[in-house]
Design an enzyme around this catalytic site. Structure first.
Site, PDB file in Angstrom:
ATOM      1  N   SER A  58       0.827  -1.209   0.000  1.00 16.72           N
ATOM      2  CA  SER A  58       0.000   0.000   0.000  1.00 16.72           C
ATOM      3  C   SER A  58       0.858   1.254   0.000  1.00 16.72           C
ATOM      4  O   SER A  58       1.958   1.280   0.560  1.00 16.72           O
ATOM      5  CB  SER A  58      -0.887   0.004   1.249  1.00 16.72           C
ATOM      6  OG  SER A  58      -1.482   1.260   1.453  1.00 16.72           O
TER       7      SER A  58
ATOM      8  N   TYR B  13      -1.702  -0.498  10.717  1.00 19.79           N
ATOM      9  CA  TYR B  13      -1.930  -1.169   9.436  1.00 19.79           C
ATOM     10  C   TYR B  13      -0.735  -0.966   8.510  1.00 19.79           C
ATOM     11  O   TYR B  13      -0.201  -1.917   7.930  1.00 19.79           O
ATOM     12  CB  TYR B  13      -3.199  -0.628   8.775  1.00 19.79           C
ATOM     13  CG  TYR B  13      -3.286  -0.930   7.302  1.00 19.79           C
ATOM     14  CD1 TYR B  13      -3.530  -2.217   6.847  1.00 19.79           C
ATOM     15  CD2 TYR B  13      -3.126   0.089   6.359  1.00 19.79           C
ATOM     16  CE1 TYR B  13      -3.603  -2.494   5.487  1.00 19.79           C
ATOM     17  CE2 TYR B  13      -3.201  -0.172   5.011  1.00 19.79           C
ATOM     18  CZ  TYR B  13      -3.436  -1.468   4.569  1.00 19.79           C
ATOM     19  OH  TYR B  13      -3.497  -1.727   3.225  1.00 19.79           O
TER      20      TYR B  13
ATOM     21  N   LYS C  51       2.385  -3.598   6.752  1.00 19.40           N
ATOM     22  CA  LYS C  51       2.843  -3.640   5.363  1.00 19.40           C
ATOM     23  C   LYS C  51       4.361  -3.458   5.295  1.00 19.40           C
ATOM     24  O   LYS C  51       5.057  -4.168   4.557  1.00 19.40           O
ATOM     25  CB  LYS C  51       2.144  -2.563   4.539  1.00 19.40           C
ATOM     26  CG  LYS C  51       0.646  -2.749   4.373  1.00 19.40           C
ATOM     27  CD  LYS C  51       0.307  -3.991   3.574  1.00 19.40           C
ATOM     28  CE  LYS C  51      -1.169  -4.095   3.278  1.00 19.40           C
ATOM     29  NZ  LYS C  51      -1.540  -5.345   2.576  1.00 19.40           N
TER      30      LYS C  51
END
Length: 340
Positions: free
Chosen positions: A131, A155, A159
């Site tokens: 992302s 989050y 990643k």
């Protein structure tokens, strides 16, 4: 029925989800055999019927979690998997702020278990769903793959951690071929109106809020911040049609058939659209009215995020072809025909 032009079998984790399902359709259309694993925590099994309606092929499906090592080993023993595309994982920034350990357990431990099982099975081609959140507040625009990585939410940190695991893995194991795809803002839906974003619970992205206002589920759209240093004061994002994004996975898959090591690619359109612009285009093309109100900026929101996609164009021979108008039309067709 699509012509068979590949003998490869691809394991798609999270293949019943938004991006996963569209990628499965593109892969089937290009002759790949697909095996899906999905725990359906944020998706629905009916998606498999919809994929079958579009392609006339129903992919093989295992209901389960990528952290279930016994199940993953079973999948590899029952299927001659050639490559893995890994979508499975939790993806809400807001939820991750209140449940950081839960996100680490699901995302990082899930990826680690999957990679371990791949090594045991002798499968060494991997495409990872990353992302643009890993870039944090941009130092310059557009953002290329060499931009510093920094993120302010759990989050995004998952990643980052998985990216580091993959880079280290390929350095220690030079026979691995890994593509890390950093998405910017996927929206839209399949032109058939049969599949689109269908997360369980209430969605937390802009286009879903816009469509829910249009459907009458929400009274008005909240726009957080109208004093950013942009042309209309609202934040700018690089939106990409989910079908273009799916095509990017196809190109990455073809690329890593013949190229070893880890490569990182941005996937976006290379152009920014403000919140207000997206809202106005949605209103115009779909002939609906979206009431809105300005609110204070949210902590952690960046004012602008635009991809430099020149590397993907050069190496993957890929570029997005659908514009914001297509994204708004397809998104509304999907939600309007599938309101629940």
């Amino acid at each position: 029925m699509y012509s068979k032009n590949s003998d490869e079998i691809i394991l798609v984790t999270g293949g019943a989800g938004f991006i996963g399902s569209h990628t499965v359709v593109v892969l089937i259309e290009n002759g790949y055999d697909i095996v899906i694993i999905d725990n359906l925590s944020n998706s629905h099994e009916i998606v498999l019927d919809r994929i079958s309606s579009i392609t006339n092929i129903r992919p093989k499906f295992y209901k389960g979690d990528v952290r279930d090592k016994a199940l993953i080993n079973k999948i590899f023993s029952e299927n001659k998997i050639d490559a893995v595309i890994h979508f499975a994982g939790l993806k809400s920034i807001e939820e991750s702020l209140s449940r950081p350990e839960y996100y680490h357990e699901n995302n990082v431990e899930g990826a680690s278990t999957l990679l371990s099982c791949m090594k045991s099975a002798g499968v060494n081609r991997f495409i990872f769903s990353s992302s643009a959140t890993v870039y944090g507040e941009p130092n310059y625009l557009p953002i290329d793959e060499e931009h510093k990585r920094s993120t302010g939410n759990p989050y995004g940190r998952t990643k980052l951690e998985i990216e580091d695991i993959l880079i280290s893995l390929s350095k220690k194991n030079p026979e691995w071929s890994i593509s890390i795809l950093r998405y910017f803002n996927p929206i839209g839906a399949h032109s058939s109106g049969l599949i689109g974003e269908n997360s369980k619970g209430f969605p937390d992205n802009l286009i879903s809020f816009i469509t829910n206002v249009a459907l009458g589920n929400i009274d008005e759209l909240k726009i957080y911040g109208n004093d950013y240093p942009t042309k209309d004061g609202t934040g700018i994002r690089d939106y990409i049609h989910v079908v273009d994004l799916a095509e990017g996975h196809l190109r990455a898959l073809k690329h890593n058939e013949e190229n070893l090591g880890t490569e990182i690619f941005n996937l976006g359109i290379g152009k920014g659209t403000s919140v207000l612009e997206l809202l106005k285009i949605f209103e115009k093309v779909n002939k609906v009215k979206i009431p809105y109100a300005y609110h204070e900026r949210r902590s952690g929101d960046v004012f602008s995020s635009i991809a430099d996609v020149s590397k993907a164009k050069k190496i993957l021979k890929w570029k997005a072809i659908k514009g914001i108008k297509n994204m708004c039309e397809d998104n509304w067709r999907w939600k309007n025909t599938n309101p629940d």
